[in-house]
Design a protein around this motif. Structure first.
Motif, PDB file in Angstrom:
ATOM      1  N   ARG A 133       0.872  -1.316   0.117  1.00  0.00           N
ATOM      2  CA  ARG A 133       0.305   0.043   0.193  1.00  0.00           C
ATOM      3  C   ARG A 133       0.750   1.378  -0.010  1.00  0.00           C
ATOM      4  NH1 ARG A 133      -5.349  -1.377   0.771  1.00  0.00           N
ATOM      5  NH2 ARG A 133      -5.792  -3.346   1.227  1.00  0.00           N
ATOM      6  N   ALA A 134       2.036   1.186   0.606  1.00  0.00           N
ATOM      7  CA  ALA A 134       3.081   2.344   0.556  1.00  0.00           C
ATOM      8  C   ALA A 134       3.360   2.639  -0.795  1.00  0.00           C
ATOM      9  CB  ALA A 134       4.194   2.009   1.579  1.00  0.00           C
ATOM     10  N   HIS A 135       3.673   1.563  -1.370  1.00  0.00           N
ATOM     11  CA  HIS A 135       4.185   1.660  -2.954  1.00  0.00           C
ATOM     12  C   HIS A 135       2.964   2.179  -3.812  1.00  0.00           C
ATOM     13  CE1 HIS A 135       5.407   0.562  -6.955  1.00  0.00           C
ATOM     14  NE2 HIS A 135       4.471  -0.002  -7.333  1.00  0.00           N
ATOM     15  N   VAL A 136       1.812   1.785  -3.546  1.00  0.00           N
ATOM     16  CA  VAL A 136       0.724   2.420  -4.145  1.00  0.00           C
ATOM     17  C   VAL A 136       0.263   3.730  -4.149  1.00  0.00           C
ATOM     18  CG1 VAL A 136      -2.011   2.135  -4.446  1.00  0.00           C
ATOM     19  CG2 VAL A 136      -0.328   0.048  -4.741  1.00  0.00           C
ATOM     20  N   ILE A 137       0.226   3.957  -2.750  1.00  0.00           N
ATOM     21  CA  ILE A 137       0.006   5.478  -2.527  1.00  0.00           C
ATOM     22  C   ILE A 137       1.213   6.582  -2.807  1.00  0.00           C
ATOM     23  CG2 ILE A 137      -0.088   6.881  -0.384  1.00  0.00           C
ATOM     24  CD1 ILE A 137      -1.968   4.665   1.001  1.00  0.00           C
ATOM     25  N   GLU A 138       2.548   6.124  -2.535  1.00  0.00           N
ATOM     26  CA  GLU A 138       3.456   7.017  -3.310  1.00  0.00           C
ATOM     27  C   GLU A 138       3.542   7.107  -4.577  1.00  0.00           C
ATOM     28  OE1 GLU A 138       8.316   7.342  -2.120  1.00  0.00           O
ATOM     29  OE2 GLU A 138       7.625   5.396  -3.083  1.00  0.00           O
ATOM     30  N   ARG A 139       3.071   6.112  -5.294  1.00  0.00           N
ATOM     31  CA  ARG A 139       2.939   6.384  -6.994  1.00  0.00           C
ATOM     32  C   ARG A 139       1.768   7.274  -7.062  1.00  0.00           C
ATOM     33  NH1 ARG A 139       7.404   6.378  -6.624  1.00  0.00           N
ATOM     34  NH2 ARG A 139       7.196   7.652  -8.502  1.00  0.00           N
ATOM     35  N   ILE A 140       0.788   6.963  -6.424  1.00  0.00           N
ATOM     36  CA  ILE A 140      -0.469   8.045  -6.831  1.00  0.00           C
ATOM     37  C   ILE A 140      -0.158   9.349  -6.503  1.00  0.00           C
ATOM     38  CG2 ILE A 140      -2.600   8.758  -5.836  1.00  0.00           C
ATOM     39  CD1 ILE A 140      -3.419   5.753  -5.748  1.00  0.00           C
ATOM     40  N   PHE A 162       0.527  10.256  -9.978  1.00  0.00           N
ATOM     41  CA  PHE A 162      -0.748  10.393 -10.247  1.00  0.00           C
ATOM     42  C   PHE A 162      -1.343   8.954 -11.033  1.00  0.00           C
ATOM     43  CE2 PHE A 162       0.454  14.685 -10.630  1.00  0.00           C
ATOM     44  CZ  PHE A 162      -0.105  15.146  -9.287  1.00  0.00           C
ATOM     45  N   ALA A 163      -0.667   7.909 -10.774  1.00  0.00           N
ATOM     46  CA  ALA A 163      -1.015   6.486 -11.391  1.00  0.00           C
ATOM     47  C   ALA A 163      -0.206   5.303 -10.555  1.00  0.00           C
ATOM     48  CB  ALA A 163      -0.698   6.423 -12.803  1.00  0.00           C
ATOM     49  N   PHE A 164      -0.621   4.201 -10.841  1.00  0.00           N
ATOM     50  CA  PHE A 164       0.171   2.966 -10.475  1.00  0.00           C
ATOM     51  C   PHE A 164      -0.083   2.022 -11.704  1.00  0.00           C
ATOM     52  CE2 PHE A 164      -3.500   1.823  -8.069  1.00  0.00           C
ATOM     53  CZ  PHE A 164      -3.533   0.429  -8.086  1.00  0.00           C
ATOM     54  N   ASP A 165       1.029   1.221 -11.844  1.00  0.00           N
ATOM     55  CA  ASP A 165       1.187   0.167 -12.979  1.00  0.00           C
ATOM     56  C   ASP A 165       0.767  -1.116 -12.188  1.00  0.00           C
ATOM     57  OD1 ASP A 165       1.477   1.894 -15.007  1.00  0.00           O
ATOM     58  OD2 ASP A 165       3.516   1.684 -14.884  1.00  0.00           O
ATOM     59  N   ALA A 215      -5.741   8.519  -2.943  1.00  0.00           N
ATOM     60  CA  ALA A 215      -4.637   7.657  -2.269  1.00  0.00           C
ATOM     61  C   ALA A 215      -5.298   7.110  -0.954  1.00  0.00           C
ATOM     62  CB  ALA A 215      -3.414   8.529  -1.853  1.00  0.00           C
ATOM     63  N   ALA A 216      -6.100   7.978  -0.090  1.00  0.00           N
ATOM     64  CA  ALA A 216      -6.575   7.448   0.918  1.00  0.00           C
ATOM     65  C   ALA A 216      -7.643   6.462   0.699  1.00  0.00           C
ATOM     66  CB  ALA A 216      -7.631   8.670   1.754  1.00  0.00           C
TER      67      ALA A 216
END
Length: 450
Positions: free
Chosen positions: A366-373, A377-380, A432-433
């Protein structure tokens, strides 16, 4: 949905996501013994970013949410330095020179309150305790009211490469209301003085959403800032959190812009910076195209930590001083916030950690996903599946569920990944939340999202 309705719906209080899990979810189960073990486990392949917190100011800015205290005497600062130097030596002993330091940041409070010889002593202590890279980046937060030629020379002596100037707003009425008197001429003098001593990068912080601030006063400040040709500019929304920082109660709430006015200020200032040749970075930073932050954003290497957006690729962040937070591969740690108690603990054992959190694989995902967002503004989906094969389907399903349920056009999704639309980018914290598994448990209060 109209812009006004969108703001009303989504501008609720959410974290700034400079970490995940966020600081309200740190707990006392992580202590000095655990921290020492985490430090011992750092190896030669790790790189370090060091943060030194100086929790003193010679004036208290009422807008500030940092851990700091007011003093007009140097004795408390001198007393603070002894346990600080012991903490540096102790942590360095656990790391044993295995990992190389690539970045150092002095923050506060006001680090430039330190006497030149004391600033040099702290820098020398870090070089004695750790192995420094030849191209180490050394940045210092600067208060123009503290500075003189001797301090400038001291900062040059420690090898400062980046100067960070807090401006907020140059309008006299706004400055008086937030107790931050700082003229444009003072600020220009600092930029000229550090550049004359070889500093290659100057950063400036600007705030919107301040009391009595208007579009016209903010635009005037932005024009003045651009005239200084800073390499990076941070455009932060003032976080009014009087329940956490009691001195903010001195700011008249009736004088604060409302959500729509804050949004208009943000948009206007951002447009001016882009027109001036700066590239927009994440939700609140701007940089010249040649700056390493802009390059990191273009190449997918932008990071986010407790200092905001960064191009720092270090695998561990080690914090020194009262309230400072460290980020290691195993988890987060935070030192005792109360300065006197920090001094007692650090003087006694060389460490002062009182809380933190050990990361689970779900936290890391989740840290990875939130940081990329927050950064892209996206995550692959492919990197998530590669790094977290047993858990990836869970967070991808959450992304699909949010995209399907959101009728306001904040995001798009396909087989490759999840992306925020132009409409959604200004609400990146809110989106992100959605992936924050801790947010609903009632811990922590946050500032509004815009």
């Amino acid at each position: 949905m109209s812009e006004r309705s969108l703001l009303a719906k989504y501008s609720g209080a959410v974290p700034r996501y400079t970490s995940y899990p966020t600081a309200p979810h740190f707990h006392e189960g992580v202590n000095c013994d655990i921290y020492a073990q985490w430090l011992r486990e750092l190896g030669e392949r790790d790189t370090l970013s060091l943060y030194v917190h100086i929790p003193y100011c010679d004036r208290l800015c009422w807008f500030c949410a940092c851990h700091t205290k007011h003093t007009l005497k140097y004795e408390p600062i001198a007393a603070y330095l002894k346990p600080l130097l012991k903490e540096i030596a102790t942590v360095g002993g656990f790391v044993s020179g295995k990992a190389k330091v690539t970045a150092v940041h002095f923050g506060g409070g006001s680090p430039t309150m330190l006497k030149p010889e004391d600033m040099i002593a702290v820098a020398d202590a870090m070089r004695a305790a750790f192995t420094f890279a030849d191209d180490v980046e050394i940045s210092v937060e600067m208060d123009p009211n503290d500075l003189d030629d001797a301090r400038y020379d001291g900062l040059a002596a420690i090898g400062m490469t980046r100067a960070s100037l807090g401006v907020q707003d140059f309008d006299p009425k706004v400055q008086k209301t937030i107790n931050r008197i700082q003229t444009f001429e003072q600020t220009r003098g600092v930029a000229e003085a550090v550049r004359a001593r070889g500093v290659h990068s100057v950063n400036c912080d600007v705030l919107y959403g301040l009391p009595y601030q208007t579009l016209d006063t903010l635009k005037s400040t932005v024009r003045d800032i651009v005239s200084l040709s800073p390499d990076r500019i941070a455009l932060f929304g003032y976080a009014h959190v009087p329940w956490m920082k009691k001195h903010q109660t001195l700011i008249p709430e009736a004088a604060l812009p409302n959500v729509e006015e804050r949004y208009a200020q943000m948009k206007a200032a951002a447009a001016m910076l882009v027109d001036a040749g700066y590239e927009a970075i994440g939700i609140d930073h701007f940089a010249r195209p040649s700056d390493t932050l802009a390059i990191a954003a273009r190449t997918g290497r932008l990071r986010r930590n407790f200092q905001g957006y960064t191009d720092d690729q270090a695998t561990a962040l080690i914090g020194f001083g009262a309230s400072s937070i460290g980020q290691l591969p195993q988890g987060y740690v935070q030192n005792m916030p109360a300065t006197g108690e920090y001094e007692r603990m650090a003087d006694q054992s060389g460490l002062a950690v009182v809380r933190g959190v050990a990361l689970t694989d779900d936290d890391r995902m989740r840290a990875h996903v939130i940081e990329r967002i927050m950064c892209d503004f996206a995550f692959d989906f492919a990197p998530v599946r590669e790094k977290f094969p047993a858990l990836a389907d869970r967070v991808i399903a959450e992304a699909r569920q949010f995209a399907a349920a959101n009728a306001d056009g904040l995001c798009e999704i396909d087989a490759a990944g999840f992306r925020l639309t132009a409409k959604g980018r200004v609400l990146a914290r809110t989106v992100a939340a959605v992936f924050d598994a801790y947010l609903g448990n009632g811990k922590g209060r946050h500032s509004i999202a815009v």
